[in-house]
Design a protein around this motif. Structure first.
Motif: not given
Ligand code: BTN
Length: 253
Positions: A18-25
């Motif tokens: 993913t680009d960033s798990t924070n972005n996914e969250a």
């Protein structure tokens, strides 16, 4: 220790990349799902660190975000950042126990974890408001196998480097999340003062000279402690106590 009990309370989503798990969250939060989530990956293409820095994605390291759904977080973000740092600390303590090696693990304000003074983990807290509900995202990066070269004055290290043992990311995730549930419960039952007490026992460079960049100024002083809101207190050369709520710390001794 490989307790997966936490999976009863958190929905785990594992992504190949993913680009960033924070972005996914954040994307997940926008759909206002009920319950708590953990989004984990071994590859981020645009991992984010604090102060707008990037967080490098090296093979074998752990990148995950906890998405918490609660009304109580609006004023409690700082508390949870200390809870998270203690959880990572505990996971590394377990690996030290098994390695039978001797190395120092400490906590750097506000939420870095250090091994022998070098950064092994960083935490990025973000919050999102969805339909009048506040959701907290706790993004955690742990150098399980490899240590990136940060752009900075910081040294970095990995669990592998210190223990000479190759841990899987899922093994480390299980311990961090079990520990997170433990410290979260302590926070709920005993309050932030107790969490603060535990954190201070492991604090790096207490009573030593530090330099703080608060975004506007660079201030040096002796690191005293953290106050009841989690802000750092330093003693200036004038003897005055200065409180810092946001800032990047550098050690100069
Ligand atoms: C820091 O600067 O110390 C914080 C680093 C936080 C990195 C983690 S990795 C998982 C999560 N996703 C991100 O993009 N950042 C956090």
């Amino acid at each position: 220790m490989n307790n997966t009990n936490w999976l009863k309370y958190y929905n785990l989503i594992i992504l190949d990349e993913t680009d960033s798990t924070n972005n996914e969250a954040k994307k997940l939060a926008a759909n206002n799902p009920s319950g708590n989530f953990v989004i984990s990956t071994q590859h981020q293409t645009n991992g984010r660190g604090r102060y707008g820095k990037s967080w490098e994605s090296l093979e074998g390291n752990l990148y995950f975000s906890i998405l918490l759904d609660s009304e109580t977080f609006i004023t409690k973000q700082t508390d949870l950042s200390f809870v998270s740092a203690l959880s990572v600390y505990n996971a590394i303590r377990v690996t030290r126990l098994y390695s039978k090696l001797d190395f120092d693990i400490s906590l750097k304000w506000p939420n870095d974890v250090l091994i022998d003074g070098a950064k092994v983990s960083g935490i990025l807290l973000e919050s999102v408001r969805v339909h009048n509900r506040q959701k907290l995202i706790i993004g955690i990066g742990i150098n399980v196998l490899a240590s990136p070269n940060l752009d900075t004055q910081y040294q970095t290290t990995s669990i592998f480097k210190s223990t000479q043992k190759h841990y899987t990311t899922s093994y480390i995730l299980n311990i961090v999340m079990s520990s997170f549930m433990h410290y979260y419960k302590l926070w709920e039952t005993k309050g932030f003062l107790y969490i603060r007490h535990l954190w201070l026992k492991k604090a790096y460079h207490q009573d030593k000279m530090i330099l703080v960049n608060d975004g506007t100024n660079k201030i040096s002083g002796i690191f005293q402690d953290v106050d009841t809101h989690g802000a750092m207190r330093i003693k200036l050369a004038s003897g005055e106590i200065h409180t810092i709520s946001v800032g990047e710390i550098f050690f100069i001794e």
